[in-house]
Write a protein that holds these residues in place. Sequence first.
Motif, PDB file in Angstrom:
ATOM      1  N   LYS A  33      50.579  12.715 -46.773  1.00  0.00           N
ATOM      2  CA  LYS A  33      51.660  11.692 -46.566  1.00  0.00           C
ATOM      3  C   LYS A  33      51.980  11.313 -44.955  1.00  0.00           C
ATOM      4  O   LYS A  33      52.287  10.260 -44.781  1.00  0.00           O
TER       5      LYS A  33
ATOM      6  N   GLN B 119      61.732   5.372 -42.837  1.00  0.00           N
ATOM      7  CA  GLN B 119      62.766   5.974 -43.526  1.00  0.00           C
ATOM      8  C   GLN B 119      62.161   6.860 -44.643  1.00  0.00           C
ATOM      9  O   GLN B 119      62.727   7.364 -45.415  1.00  0.00           O
ATOM     10  N   ILE B 120      60.889   6.809 -44.812  1.00  0.00           N
ATOM     11  CA  ILE B 120      60.047   7.792 -45.825  1.00  0.00           C
ATOM     12  C   ILE B 120      60.504   9.123 -45.580  1.00  0.00           C
ATOM     13  O   ILE B 120      59.910   9.736 -44.366  1.00  0.00           O
ATOM     14  N   LYS B 121      60.746   9.949 -46.400  1.00  0.00           N
ATOM     15  CA  LYS B 121      61.141  11.432 -46.287  1.00  0.00           C
ATOM     16  C   LYS B 121      59.553  12.003 -46.652  1.00  0.00           C
ATOM     17  O   LYS B 121      59.083  11.651 -47.944  1.00  0.00           O
ATOM     18  N   THR B 122      59.385  13.012 -46.050  1.00  0.00           N
ATOM     19  CA  THR B 122      57.999  13.663 -46.150  1.00  0.00           C
ATOM     20  C   THR B 122      58.121  14.921 -47.271  1.00  0.00           C
ATOM     21  O   THR B 122      57.089  15.524 -47.413  1.00  0.00           O
TER      22      THR B 122
ATOM     23  N   TYR C  64      60.132   6.149 -54.006  1.00  0.00           N
ATOM     24  CA  TYR C  64      59.688   5.587 -52.469  1.00  0.00           C
ATOM     25  C   TYR C  64      59.477   6.899 -51.827  1.00  0.00           C
ATOM     26  O   TYR C  64      60.021   7.682 -51.909  1.00  0.00           O
ATOM     27  N   GLY C  65      57.982   6.537 -51.248  1.00  0.00           N
ATOM     28  CA  GLY C  65      57.287   7.588 -50.540  1.00  0.00           C
ATOM     29  C   GLY C  65      56.502   8.456 -51.221  1.00  0.00           C
ATOM     30  O   GLY C  65      55.940   9.376 -50.881  1.00  0.00           O
TER      31      GLY C  65
ATOM     32  N   ILE D 287      51.448   8.016 -42.939  1.00  0.00           N
ATOM     33  CA  ILE D 287      52.543   7.470 -42.314  1.00  0.00           C
ATOM     34  C   ILE D 287      52.197   7.227 -40.919  1.00  0.00           C
ATOM     35  O   ILE D 287      52.421   6.057 -40.187  1.00  0.00           O
TER      36      ILE D 287
ATOM     37  N   SER E 163      55.406   2.484 -50.752  1.00  0.00           N
ATOM     38  CA  SER E 163      56.287   2.511 -49.640  1.00  0.00           C
ATOM     39  C   SER E 163      56.184   0.905 -49.169  1.00  0.00           C
ATOM     40  O   SER E 163      57.220   0.635 -49.587  1.00  0.00           O
TER      41      SER E 163
ATOM     42  N   GLU F 184      60.827   0.413 -42.324  1.00  0.00           N
ATOM     43  CA  GLU F 184      61.146   1.161 -43.691  1.00  0.00           C
ATOM     44  C   GLU F 184      60.068   2.339 -43.757  1.00  0.00           C
ATOM     45  O   GLU F 184      60.483   3.426 -44.188  1.00  0.00           O
ATOM     46  N   LEU F 185      58.921   2.251 -42.887  1.00  0.00           N
ATOM     47  CA  LEU F 185      57.944   3.292 -42.866  1.00  0.00           C
ATOM     48  C   LEU F 185      58.791   4.689 -42.233  1.00  0.00           C
ATOM     49  O   LEU F 185      58.432   5.901 -42.966  1.00  0.00           O
TER      50      LEU F 185
END
Length: 126
Positions: free
Chosen positions: A6, A77-80, A88-89, A10, A102, A74-75
Amino acid sequence: MSLSIKQQLIAQLDRILSAKLEALAASITSTQESRDSDTKSSAGDKFETSREMAQIELNNLENQAEKTARMLNELKQIKTTSTATIGYGSIVNTNHGTYFLSIPYGKLQLDGTTYYVISMASPIGQ
């Protein structure tokens, strides 16, 4: 899925979108300079048409830059972290492919694997 995958997805998307944003900024500058340096000639209609076409191109480039910047935002904001539910993510393996929920990007290759980077609003994302 491994968190490192992930994070790699990203990072690769960030590089691609950042490069696209830089190219769009250069195109915007070039188009503005072209539009502004166009001098009025005795053929007034030709001048106005040329300036209007440059303005249309400029508007298109600005819209693309805005969309790309929004996707980059937006990218980020993605939690890993891993979650129990798909959202989302998430990276989802199906019999039709591997999807990264995503941003609306499309097909992306990473370490020989094809990932489909799609929006949650897409039919498959829903």
